[in-house]
Design a protein around this motif. Structure first.
Motif, PDB file in Angstrom:
ATOM      1  N   THR A  50     -30.845  10.584  33.821  1.00  0.00           N
ATOM      2  CA  THR A  50     -31.088   9.190  33.336  1.00  0.00           C
ATOM      3  C   THR A  50     -30.131   8.731  32.161  1.00  0.00           C
ATOM      4  O   THR A  50     -29.546   7.813  32.007  1.00  0.00           O
ATOM      5  N   SER A  98     -26.504   8.627  32.818  1.00  0.00           N
ATOM      6  CA  SER A  98     -26.303   7.443  33.602  1.00  0.00           C
ATOM      7  C   SER A  98     -26.196   6.295  32.680  1.00  0.00           C
ATOM      8  O   SER A  98     -25.335   5.338  32.737  1.00  0.00           O
ATOM      9  N   ASN A 101     -22.682   3.830  31.273  1.00  0.00           N
ATOM     10  CA  ASN A 101     -22.713   2.584  31.692  1.00  0.00           C
ATOM     11  C   ASN A 101     -22.313   1.644  30.675  1.00  0.00           C
ATOM     12  O   ASN A 101     -23.023   1.490  29.456  1.00  0.00           O
ATOM     13  N   GLN A 116     -23.557  13.433  40.829  1.00  0.00           N
ATOM     14  CA  GLN A 116     -23.127  12.172  39.885  1.00  0.00           C
ATOM     15  C   GLN A 116     -21.642  12.476  39.596  1.00  0.00           C
ATOM     16  O   GLN A 116     -20.825  11.658  39.504  1.00  0.00           O
ATOM     17  N   ARG A 141     -18.824  10.008  40.260  1.00  0.00           N
ATOM     18  CA  ARG A 141     -17.838   9.474  39.325  1.00  0.00           C
ATOM     19  C   ARG A 141     -16.410   9.933  38.992  1.00  0.00           C
ATOM     20  O   ARG A 141     -15.812   9.143  38.623  1.00  0.00           O
TER      21      ARG A 141
END
Length: 358
Positions: A256, A259, A263, A292, A296
């Motif tokens: 988390t 992420s 962002n 991820q 990404r």
């Protein structure tokens, strides 16, 4: 050869028909019962394993094993219970009969028999299904001090719709200091469909666990403030909880955080540290980090994979981020030796993810 039921053998030295009849009557008994000679466990089990054994002898061997099992012979109990459970040892698959023998094994102190019984009785798709017996067995284990059984009992009662009984078990677990039960209670209080919905109480329960260093409780507190679940959204507070959770060893909290760092709309946006955290988590074996990375930045995914393959001693070339012949050869060596399918297909990648990696 054994022909199934046999009369007992008594030595007869005289040819008198009357004597023979008297001897047979004494041997057979008042009810006309016919007696069988006893077989050892090895004799009976070998007879059952013989694919060519006649039905009468098969029944005879089973009766002999039953006799041994009734006498507490663990070899016979294990042979019969496993045989009926899986349909082997020359026995048909029969869940109900298997359960009967596992019950005998449990009485003899076989702890593994209890676990198997709970699994059998919990399966609603088989004939042995018996939810009341599941509750009895789990209750006995829980009252004997087995917290894991208490958690299973709580979950099973919930599945059966016996909410009050489940809550009583949950309360007992929490009173005994069981963190998992307390997390379950807190999570239920965050459910808006729950008549007892109470986010403030849920936070209190998580805070109690967090004070004891519970990494999952810290992660849940991070989620609550990140999403504004029953409270005002507070991203800074959420990140603080998540970082404490990660420091306590919860890699899901790390996912988390990564992420959020990746962002651009967040206050902690930092692409370099976000990817560095993902690569570190991937190196620790966190599957979500690999997913991820693949989504990404496929080149980072491949470079991280090459670094790990080098650490395993199967890749000697530079970490280029490109799947070249040397990388493929390293995967061909590494995957089968580490229980990965030969084509190195890694779930839970979607078809698009796999294509992007390649």
């Amino acid at each position: 050869p054994v022909t199934g039921v046999q009369t007992c053998a008594l030595p007869i030295y005289f040819g008198s028909a009357m004597l023979v009849c008297l001897m047979f009557a004494a041997c057979a008994g008042e009810q006309g019962q016919r007696f069988e000679s006893s077989l050892s466990f090895s004799q009976a089990s070998n007879m059952l394993r013989d694919e060519n054994v006649v039905p009468a002898n098969r029944a005879y061997a089973i009766r002999q094993l039953n006799r041994l099992a009734d006498q507490g012979d663990t070899r016979a109990l294990n042979f019969l219970s496993a045989g009926y459970l899986r349909g082997r040892n020359g026995l048909p698959q029969d869940d109900v009969r298997a359960a009967q023998y596992f019950e005998l094994g449990r009485e003899e102190g076989d702890m593994s028999a209890t676990r198997t019984l709970i699994r059998l009785y919990s399966d609603s798709e088989i004939a042995a299904y018996d939810p009341e017996r599941v509750v009895e067995l789990l209750t006995a284990e829980f009252e004997g001090g087995d917290e894991a059984a208490g958690l299973k009992l709580m979950n099973f009662l919930t599945e059966q719709g016996q909410i009050e009984q489940a809550q009583a078990v949950q309360t007992a677990l929490i009173a005994g200091g069981n963190m998992r039960a307390q997390r379950v209670r807190a999570a239920s209080l965050l459910d808006e469909t729950n008549p007892d919905y109470n986010p403030a109480r849920a936070i209190d329960l998580y805070e109690e666990l967090a004070a004891q260093g519970d990494a999952e409780a810290l992660r849940q507190l991070g989620r609550i403030y990140l999403r504004g679940m029953g409270v005002e959204q507070d991203r800074a507070r959420a990140v603080a909880y998540l970082e404490r959770s990660l420091a306590a060893g919860n890699n899901r909290a790390g996912l988390t955080i990564a992420s959020l760092r990746l962002n651009p709309r967040t206050e902690i946006y930092d692409e370099q540290s976000g990817y560095a955290l993902l690569e570190d988590l991937a190196a620790q074996g966190e599957a979500g980090a690999w997913v991820q990375l693949a989504r990404r930045s496929p080149d980072r995914y491949v470079r991280t994979m090459q670094d790990l393959l080098r650490a395993q001693g199967v890749y000697q070339a530079p970490s280029t981020g490109q799947i070249d012949p040397a990388t493929i050869q390293a995967l061909v060596e590494w995957c089968p030796a580490n229980d990965v399918p030969g084509d190195c297909t890694l779930d839970p990648f979607s078809r698009e993810d796999r294509k992007s990696v390649v």
